[in-house]
Design an enzyme around this catalytic site. Structure first.
Site, short mmCIF file in Angstrom:
data_model
loop_
_atom_site.label_atom_id
_atom_site.label_comp_id
_atom_site.label_asym_id
_atom_site.label_seq_id
_atom_site.Cartn_x
_atom_site.Cartn_y
_atom_site.Cartn_z
N HIS A 1 24.85 -37.31 -19.19
CA HIS A 1 24.01 -38.36 -20.26
C HIS A 1 23.74 -37.36 -21.23
O HIS A 1 22.58 -37.27 -21.65
CB HIS A 1 22.93 -38.76 -19.61
CG HIS A 1 23.17 -39.93 -18.46
ND1 HIS A 1 23.49 -41.16 -18.73
CD2 HIS A 1 23.01 -39.75 -17.23
CE1 HIS A 1 23.89 -41.81 -17.65
NE2 HIS A 1 23.55 -40.93 -16.93
N LYS B 1 16.13 -16.78 -14.77
CA LYS B 1 16.18 -15.50 -14.85
C LYS B 1 17.50 -14.90 -15.51
O LYS B 1 17.54 -14.12 -16.47
CB LYS B 1 16.73 -15.17 -13.18
CG LYS B 1 15.64 -15.44 -12.30
CD LYS B 1 14.54 -14.01 -12.44
CE LYS B 1 13.43 -14.64 -11.78
NZ LYS B 1 12.38 -15.46 -12.66
N CYS C 1 0.70 -1.23 0.07
CA CYS C 1 0.01 0.02 -0.09
C CYS C 1 1.00 1.30 -0.13
O CYS C 1 2.01 1.38 0.32
CB CYS C 1 -1.07 -0.01 1.30
SG CYS C 1 -1.99 -1.32 1.45
N ASN D 1 -0.01 0.16 6.29
CA ASN D 1 0.57 -0.74 5.16
C ASN D 1 1.15 -1.96 6.22
O ASN D 1 1.93 -1.70 6.97
CB ASN D 1 1.52 -0.32 4.51
CG ASN D 1 2.35 -1.03 3.52
OD1 ASN D 1 2.03 -2.12 3.28
ND2 ASN D 1 3.40 -0.53 3.01
N GLY D 2 0.76 -3.09 5.73
CA GLY D 2 1.14 -4.27 6.51
C GLY D 2 0.10 -5.18 6.81
O GLY D 2 -0.87 -5.33 6.46
N GLU E 1 15.85 -14.98 -19.22
CA GLU E 1 14.75 -13.91 -19.28
C GLU E 1 14.99 -12.61 -19.49
O GLU E 1 14.75 -11.83 -20.40
CB GLU E 1 13.88 -14.07 -17.73
CG GLU E 1 12.99 -14.81 -17.72
CD GLU E 1 12.06 -14.71 -16.70
OE1 GLU E 1 10.78 -14.73 -16.91
OE2 GLU E 1 12.74 -14.58 -15.66
N TRP F 1 -3.77 -2.09 -1.45
CA TRP F 1 -3.59 -3.47 -2.11
C TRP F 1 -4.04 -4.36 -0.98
O TRP F 1 -3.65 -4.55 0.04
CB TRP F 1 -2.08 -3.68 -2.32
CG TRP F 1 -1.88 -5.09 -2.82
CD1 TRP F 1 -1.96 -6.20 -2.28
CD2 TRP F 1 -1.70 -5.30 -4.29
NE1 TRP F 1 -1.54 -7.35 -2.98
CE2 TRP F 1 -1.49 -6.90 -4.19
CE3 TRP F 1 -1.66 -4.53 -5.41
CZ2 TRP F 1 -1.02 -7.54 -5.48
CZ3 TRP F 1 -1.19 -5.51 -6.67
CH2 TRP F 1 -1.32 -6.77 -6.63
N ARG G 1 2.93 1.11 -7.31
CA ARG G 1 3.07 0.19 -6.10
C ARG G 1 1.72 -0.83 -6.22
O ARG G 1 1.99 -1.82 -5.68
CB ARG G 1 3.00 0.90 -4.88
CG ARG G 1 4.05 1.93 -4.42
CD ARG G 1 3.86 2.69 -3.04
NE ARG G 1 3.97 1.96 -1.85
CZ ARG G 1 5.18 1.51 -1.46
NH1 ARG G 1 6.25 2.13 -1.97
NH2 ARG G 1 5.33 1.02 -0.22
N GLU H 1 15.50 -22.12 -11.46
CA GLU H 1 14.64 -20.84 -11.46
C GLU H 1 16.00 -19.66 -11.57
O GLU H 1 15.68 -18.74 -12.26
CB GLU H 1 14.50 -20.38 -9.91
CG GLU H 1 13.99 -19.00 -9.78
CD GLU H 1 12.83 -18.38 -10.77
OE1 GLU H 1 12.67 -17.33 -10.60
OE2 GLU H 1 12.03 -19.08 -11.24
N LYS I 1 4.25 -9.61 -18.14
CA LYS I 1 4.22 -9.99 -16.66
C LYS I 1 3.05 -11.08 -16.51
O LYS I 1 3.29 -11.97 -15.69
CB LYS I 1 3.87 -8.74 -15.71
CG LYS I 1 3.99 -8.95 -14.35
CD LYS I 1 5.16 -9.34 -14.06
CE LYS I 1 5.14 -9.22 -12.26
NZ LYS I 1 6.58 -10.00 -11.96
#
Length: 619
Positions: free
Chosen positions: A515, A496, A3, A107-108, A499, A81, A33, A492, A614
Site C-alpha cells: 500500500h 540499528k 561489576c 560479579n553475578g 543509527e 554495579w 564497565r 529494531e 546514550k
C-alpha cells in the site's frame, strides 16, 4: 560484564608501590564497565584483614579511605554495579564472614541466596548488607567451622550456589592465596613475575603481564605468587567431582594494547556487547522471580495496560503488548513515550502504566510515568539502572540486570528487556487462567534456553552478516518487513541500520508494504523479511514474491523449517526453531550483526553514531 573484580597476590619485592595503590589502579582500568561503589580487602604485612569500601567513584573513595597507603601480601578489589540491594556503603564489596577473616568480591547473581541466607541466620550468622553476595563468605565460614580446610570449604560453597557468578576470595588463614570460581561471568587469571592476578578483564593487569588463562564455566581454584591451581566441576547423576586442569596447555599470550584490552580484544564496544548477550540474558533470566510474579499479579487485576518506551525500548514494549493481548487476553497498548500524553488523559484508577527505559532517565518516559501517577494509574518501571529516576518515582520497579552498555546503539539491553517482559506477559497469562500451565512451562523453558541459542546464532551467523554487509554498505535505502512479533524485530533491525550505518532503512508491516512502499522498489533494492515461526510463512511468502517481482534483493531471517520462504530468498539467515516468544528474543541477533558490519565497512565508528546520545534527558 557488570561489576569489576581484581585480585593480586605478591611476593616480597614485587613492587615499590603499596598493594592498595596497585589494586586501585587496576580497578580504574575497569571503570568503563560502570559502577556505583568501590572497595578493597587486603591481607596486610602485619597479618590483619584491612577492608575499605564506600559508595562513589574510585578517585573520591580512594582519597577518602586512603587506598594508596595500604601495604600487604594479597588483596581483592571490586567496582559494584548494583543488582541486589541499593547502591550504598553497606552493600559495596568486599563482603565478609562474621569473624571478618574472609573477604569475597562477586560479579553475578546468586539465585538461591534467600534460601541460603535463611539457613545461615538459623545457624547464628549475622548479615550487614542487602546483597546476595554476603551469603558466600558466611557459607565458607560455616564449612570451616565443621573442620574443612579453606579450599575445601570454598568448593563446598560453590557446589551450593545457583545462578551466575565470577568471584574472588581471600582468607587470613591462608594469606598468600586468592581463591576464585567462574560460572557465566568472565574471569581471567594473569601470570606475572613474583605475582599472580585474577580479574574480570585482562586490562586490569596488562601493565604487569600479558600471559593469561581464560577460565571457563565450572572452573575453580586459587593462585599464590608462584602457583596456579585450577579444577573443573563435573556434575553427573547428582554426584559432583572435581577434575584437575593442566595449566600449561591453557596459558596464552595476548598482544593487546590497554585500550583494546578494555574491549576484551574486540574492535568496538558494540560488537563486544553483541557477544555479551548470552551472559546478559543468563543474568536477566536468573533474576526472574518473586518481583516479576508480584507485578504479574498486579497486571491480572488491571483494566488496561499502557507501555511507554523510546527507540529500542519502544520496540520491546510493542512485543510485550502483543504478548499480553495474545497470551493474557489483556487490553495492552504500546506507545512511543513522547506521544503518550494523547493516551494518558484517558487513564485512571485500575489502569497500569509500564515505563521501559535502559537508563531509567529517559525524559519522555519519566514524564509519562509522572502524569500517569497524577491520574491515579499504578506505575511500573523496567530499567537497567537501580535507583535511576524512573525506578525511584514509579510505584514498582524491576531490573533487567544486563550490565552497563557502553555503545550508544542498544543491543544486549534490548534482548534482555524482551526476555524479561516476555516472561512477565506469560506469567500474567498463566495467573489469569488464559495459558495452561503446561504451555506456560514450555515457554519458560524456551526462554531459559535463549542464552544458548543466542550463543549458537552468534557462532553460526556472524560471518554471513559480514559477507552481506559488503552489499549493504553501498546501499542508501532498505526495507525491513515482518508480521506479528516479527514486526518489532524488523523495526529494531531497521533502527540499528539507521543509527550506526546511516542507511535509510524503513520498517513496515509486511502486508502494508504493497500500500505505497512497494512503489520505491527497483532492481537490487534490499528488503529484509523477518519470520519468527512457521505459522507466518504462507503470508510472508506472498510478500517475498511481490517484492522479488519488482527486482528486490530478498534477505530472510527465518527458522529452518520455513522451507518455502527460504527457497525464495536471495540471502538467508537460517535460525533454530523456537517457540515464537523465545524467537522474539534471539532473532534480532543477525540484524544487529548486519548493522554493525555495514557500519564498519563504511569506515564508521559504531560506538559513536553522529547526533545521538546514550540517554535522552531533554524534551
Amino acid at each position: 560484564m557488570v561489576c569489576g573484580i581484581v585480585g593480586v597476590t605478591t611476593d616480597e619485592g614485587f613492587s615499590q608501590e603499596p598493594l592498595g595503590k596497585i589494586i586501585k589502579e587496576a580497578l580504574k582500568k575497569l571503570e568503563y564497565r560502570g559502577y556505583d561503589s568501590v572497595g578493597l580487602a587486603i591481607v596486610t604485612n602485619e597479618g590483619s584483614l584491612e577492608i575499605r569500601k564506600s559508595r562513589g567513584m574510585i578517585d573520591f573513595v580512594s582519597r577518602k579511605l586512603g587506598f594508596d597507603s595500604i601495604s600487604g601480601i594479597s588483596g581483592v578489589g571490586h567496582t559494584r554495579w548494583a543488582t541486589h540491594g541499593r547502591p550504598s556503603d553497606e552493600n559495596a564489596h568486599p563482603h565478609t564472614d562474621c569473624s571478618r577473616r574472609i573477604a569475597v568480591v562477586h560479579n553475578g547473581i546468586i539465585e538461591n541466596y534467600k534460601k541460603l541466607k535463611e539457613f545461615l541466620i538459623n545457624e547464628g550468622h549475622s548479615f550487614t548488607s542487602d546483597t546476595d553476595t554476603e551469603v558466600i563468605p558466611h557459607l565458607i565460614e560455616s564449612f570451616k567451622r565443621k573442620g574443612y580446610s579453606t579450599y575445601e570449604a570454598f568448593k563446598k560453597t560453590i557446589e551450593l550456589l545457583e545462578g551466575a557468578y565470577a568471584l574472588a576470595m581471600i582468607d587470613l588463614d591462608e594469606p598468600e592465596k586468592i581463591f576464585f570460581a567462574r560460572k557465566m561471568s568472565p574471569l581471567i587469571v594473569g601470570l606475572g613475575n613474583r605475582s599472580n592476578f585474577v580479574a574480570s578483564d585482562i586490562v586490569a593487569f596488562i601493565d604487569y603481564t600479558r600471559r593469561v588463562i581464560v577460565l571457563t564455566d565450572g572452573e575453580i581454584g586459587y593462585v599464590t605468587p608462584s602457583k596456579v591451581v585450577i579444577e573443573k566441576m563435573i556434575r553427573k547423576e547428582g554426584v559432583i567431582t572435581w577434575v584437575p586442569i593442566d595449566i600449561k596447555s591453557r596459558i596464552r599470550s595476548v598482544e593487546w594494547s590497554p585500550e583494546m584490552a578494555s574491549k576484551e580484544g574486540y574492535d568496538f564496544f558494540m560488537i563486544k556487547e553483541i557477544h555479551e548477550q548470552p551472559y546478559a540474558l543468563a543474568s536477566t533470566l536468573s533474576a526472574v522471580g518473586e518481583s516479576i510474579n508480584e507485578i504479574a499479579r498486579v497486571l491480572t487485576r488491571s483494566e488496561r495496560v499502557l507501555l511507554l518506551g523510546a527507540g529500542t525500548s519502544y520496540h520491546a514494549t510493542l512485543i510485550t503488548a502483543l504478548l499480553l493481548r495474545r497470551y493474557a487476553n489483556l487490553w495492552a497498548e504500546a506507545v512511543i513515550a513522547s506521544e503518550s500524553r494523547w493516551w494518558l488523559n484517558a487513564l485512571g484508577q485500575g489502569d497500569v502504566v509500564i515505563g521501559v527505559s535502559q537508563s531509567g532517565e529517559t525524559i519522555d518516559t519519566l514524564r509519562g510515568i509522572r502524569e500517569a501517577k497524577e491520574r491515579g494509574a499504578l506505575t511500573i518501571a523496567v530499567t537497567n539502572v537501580i535507583e535511576s529516576t524512573i525506578a525511584r518515582e514509579a510505584d514498582m520497579a524491576v531490573y533487567i540486570r544486563a550490565g552497563p552498555e557502553i555503545g550508544v546503539a542498544a543491543t544486549k539491553t534490548f534482548t534482555s528487556q524482551v526476555a524479561l517482559l516476555s516472561y512477565l506477559a506469560v506469567k500474567t497469562g498463566e495467573l489469569r487462567g488464559v495459558l495452561k500451565p503446561s504451555l506456560a512451562n514450555e515457554i519458560y523453558s524456551a526462554l531459559r534456553e535463549t542464552p544458548n541459542v543466542v550463543a549458537r546464532i552468534l557462532k553460526d551467523e556472524e560471518k554471513k552478516a559480514s559477507v552481506l554487509a559488503d552489499k549493504m554498505s553501498v546501499k542508501n535505502n532498505a526495507y525491513y518487513l515482518g508480521r506479528g512479533l516479527g514486526l518489532p524485530i524488523a523495526m529494531e533491525g531497521a533502527l540499528k541500520m539507521k543509527e550506526i550505518a546511516y542507511v535509510h532503512a524503513e520498517a513496515y508491516p509486511a502486508g502494508e508494504s504493497k500500500h505505497g512502499p512497494i512503489a520505491l522498489v527497483e532492481k537490487d533494492f534490499p528488503v529484509v523479511f523477518v519470520i519468527l515461526s512457521k505459522d507466518e510463512e504462507e503470508l510472508i511468502k506472498s510478500n517475498i514474491e511481490e517484492m522479488k517481482a519488482r527486482g528486490a534483493y530478498a534477505i530472510l531471517v527465518s527458522p529452518n523449517n520455513a522451507e518455502e520462504a527460504l527457497s525464495l530468498a536471495d540471502f538467508k539467515f537460517i535460525l533454530p526453531v523456537q517457540h515464537e516468544v523465545a524467537s522474539a528474543v534471539s532473532y534480532v541477533i543477525p540484524l544487529q550483526l548486519l548493522a554493525y558490519y555495514t557500519a564498519v565497512k563504511k569506515g564508521l565508528d559504531p560506538d559513536k553514531p553522529r547526533n545521538l546520545a546514550k540517554t535522552v534527558t531533554v524534551f
